[in-house]
Design an enzyme around this catalytic site. Structure first.
Site: not given
Ligand SMILES: Cc1ncc(C[n+]2csc(CCOP(=O)(O)OP(=O)(O)O)c2C)c(N)n1
Ligand SMILES: [Mg+2]
Lengths: 322, 330
Positions: B25, B55-56, B81-82, B84, B125
């Site tokens: 991103e 869109a991880e 954290d993202f 996950m 975060h």
């Protein structure tokens, strides 16, 4: 019939469809004899899709598959010997007995593998298409997916990535209208799943999945469009299982009239009929092909039974750096 | 600087191998939130440096698929954290593919991301989640603490064939340190002594290295000589380096920013007690984050993760365990 595929293609389609039929039917017997353990999700009734799709692809293309993956693997040209050996957990199997039914892959020939996680093949397939683009290759990647997977988040995420990056990617949704015992009507308001693609700007089609020739033609067009920079493309192929979800599921929830409807439109019969009707293949020739394929399976079982398993020492060495 | 070292590694490897590419991103035009990828779009173009939608799961999965098909993707995830959101692709796909295919399939996938507290960015975060990946067989877990290691480890990551969780720390991007030019490679599984000493072995990684070094300097003034061991990669772990240091000092403190429960520190402690129990003169001390989500309030945030004084106190406890009767009484 206009634009009938060549005799060669029609024969290939019949051979493939029949080979899958034999593999699954005979494989279930081996399972019941206790020779195969774990999950076995038969592709019976859906043979037309893998058969039609793969006949339209080229060497160098990629396929990614599902938990119901034997058909895709066979249609992609896998060696039945090594497939049976894998199901019998032998060292000669595609994954040397480390993977089993839900993980057969042949990465050297562009088969990214079956998958035990519903929906996972979609991002993986888009990734292979991205790798092809980075490499400057015009290879096409097909992910075989399912009605169940179309409600998973990565369905949208990855198809959208394929769209914004114009990837040579074809998503084939095998809509067999059930996810285990859950009817598609219970999972979505609109059962025409191809519309999911249309909504994000992806050219999308619906086809009778039990008609291998229709699937073949559509895939051929889709692959051509991809190679001309007009990908990705979504194909929803409607179909129906011939039995329960896996070998041990009696599938009592499947209404008999629906089952009868689809069995009357059996994809293997249609592939056979096409060969007979379009090419005038005599019955003797059909019998010969069927006999050959049955013998091939028996040989594969023989091969697998005579193969050894991975030894504990080989296993320890293989996993030493984990 | 750490972030420049990372950029150098990516740049050199992209130059060297056309199959290396990077997605994430805001990493292209904008150069990434931490400026690691600045300039790469201009140099390599939009085929190999591209922005993704938010869109991880999709981008991690696509990266894994590209790796399976033989490319060398770097997927940059803004915050650990993202990541996950992409756990299926990491845990069930990337980590397992090699074994499931009997060794035929390899997954040269690198996920770069950053974690850690201290930025006032609160619970979603600020996490240190290395233990999650450490727990999954098939993944390599890399946590560089200084610029030179950041460069050398990332270059190595882009040349080996297993999925790598390359975990940076948000506080380290601006940290300074010497970085060798050009071909500087740090192999996985080779730890580094960041400060040699004879009294106590202090094992730490990532941002706990600078913190531990500060503590060590303060302790040096009191005549306590701490050896700071940086494994650099948690998987594979340089057990030999750790055990050699323990054999020398006979005392161990392990410092991790992550929460204590189920952490990597506990596992390293268990390895030491299994393999070097008779070398130990005192119980192993673990300094770790509290078992809570990170709070926003600055003071509470500080109280949630190990600070210099916590490290100093642990080293002293370890040197004089008999004085800490609370432990004995328990
Ligand atoms: C992520 C995930 N959830 C659940 C399952 C268990 N499961 C295996 S197959 C299946 C049904 C799948 O239905 P569908 O996706 O339509 O494929 P089909 O079996 O009809 O071919 C389920 C729920 C799984 N394997 N993976
Ligand atoms: Mg289904």
């Amino acid at each position: 019939m206009q634009n009938a595929p060549s005799r060669e293609i029609l024969e290939k389609i019949f051979r493939t469809a029949y080979r899958i039929r034999v593999f699954e039917t005979e494989g279930i017997k081996l399972y019941r004899q206790g020779l195969i353990r774990g999950y076995f999700h038969p592709y019976l009734g859906q043979e037309g899709i893998a058969t039609g799709v793969c006949a339209a692809l080229n060497e160098g293309d990629y396929v990614a598959s599902t938990h119901r993956g034997h058909g895709h693997c066979i249609a992609w040209g896998a060696d039945v010997k090594r497939m049976v050996a894998e199901l019998l957990q032998k060292e000669t199997g595609y994954c040397r007995g480390y993977g089993g039914s839900m993980h057969i892959a042949d990465i050297h020939r562009g088969n990214l593998g079956a998958n035990g996680i519903v929906g996972a093949g979609t991002p993986l397939g888009v990734g292979a298409a991205l790798a092809a683009q980075i490499r400057g290759s015009d290879a096409v990647t097909v992910t075989f997916s399912t009605d169940g997977a179309s409600n998973n988040g990565t369905f949208l995420e990855s198809l959208n990535l394929a769209a914004i990056w114009n990837l040579n990617f074809i998503l084939v949704i095998e809509n067999n209208q059930y996810a285990v015992s859950t009817r598609i009507e219970e999972s979505t308001r609109d059962v025409d799943l191809y519309k999911r693609g249309t909504s994000i700007g992806v050219e999308s089609h619906q086809v009778d999945g039990n008609d291998p020739l229709a699937v073949y033609r559509l895939t051929q067009e889709a692959a051509e469009k991809c190679r001309a920079g007009k990908g990705p493309i979504l194909i929803e192929a409607k179909t129906f299982r011939h039995m329960g979800h896996h070998v041990n599921d009696p599938g009592k929830y499947m209404p008999e009239d629906r089952l009868a409807y689809y069995k009357a439109r059996d994809p293997v019969d249609r592939a056979r009929n096409a060969l007979v009707e379009i090419c005038g293949a005599p019955q003797a020739e059909i019998d010969a092909i069927e006999g050959e394929i049955a013998a091939e399976f028996s040989d594969a079982v023989e091969f697998a039974r005579n193969s050894r398993e991975i030894t504990a020492a080989e296993f320890r060495q293989f996993v030493a750096d984990y | 600087m750490y972030r420049e070292a990372l950029r150098e590694a990516i740049d050199e490897e992209m130059e060297r191998n056309k199959l290396v590419f990077i997605i994430g991103e805001g990493i292209a035009e904008r150069g990434g939130s931490y400026k690691v990828t600045e300039g790469l779009l201009a140099k390599y173009g939009s085929l190999r440096v591209r922005d993704t939608p938010i869109a991880e799961a999709g981008m991690i999965g696509v990266g894994v698929g590209a790796a399976i098909a033989g490319a060398r993707p770097i997927v940059e995830i803004l915050y650990i954290d993202f990541a996950m959101l992409g756990m299926d692709m990491i845990v069930n796909q990337a980590a397992k593919f090699r074994l499931m295919t009997g060794g035929d399939g390899r997954v040269p996938f690198v996920m770069r991301t950053q974690g850690g507290a201290g930025g006032g960015v609160a619970a979603q975060h600020s996490q240190s989640l290395e233990a999650l990946f450490y727990h999954i067989p098939g993944l390599k877990v890399v946590m560089p603490s200084v610029p030179a290691d950041a460069k050398g480890l990332l270059k190595y990551a882009l040349r080996q064939d297993d999925p790598v969780m390359f975990l940076e720390h948000k506080h380290l991007y601006m940290s300074k340190g010497p970085v060798p030019d050009g071909e500087h490679i740090v192999e996985f599984g080779k730890g580094d002594i960041k400060r040699s000493g004879k009294d106590v072995t202090l094992i730490a990684w990532s941002n706990m290295i600078p913190r531990s070094l500060e503590a060590a300097e303060a302790l040096a003034k009191e005549g306590i000589d701490v050896e700071v061991v940086d494994p650099r990669t948690l998987v594979p772990l340089d057990k030999e380096l750790i055990l050699t240091s323990v054999a020398k000092t006979n005392r161990v403190v392990i410092v991790q920013e992550a929460v204590r429960r189920g952490g990597v520190a506990s596992d390293i402690a268990s390895i030491i007690q299994e393999e070097a129990f008779y070398d130990l003169d005192a119980p192993i001390e673990i300094v770790a984050g509290l078992n809570i989500p990170i709070p926003f309030n600055l003071e509470l945030e500080k109280a949630s993760v190990p600070q210099k004084d916590d490290v100093i106190a642990a080293v002293k406890r370890c040197l004089h365990p008999e004085q800490f009767t609370a432990r004995a009484a328990n």
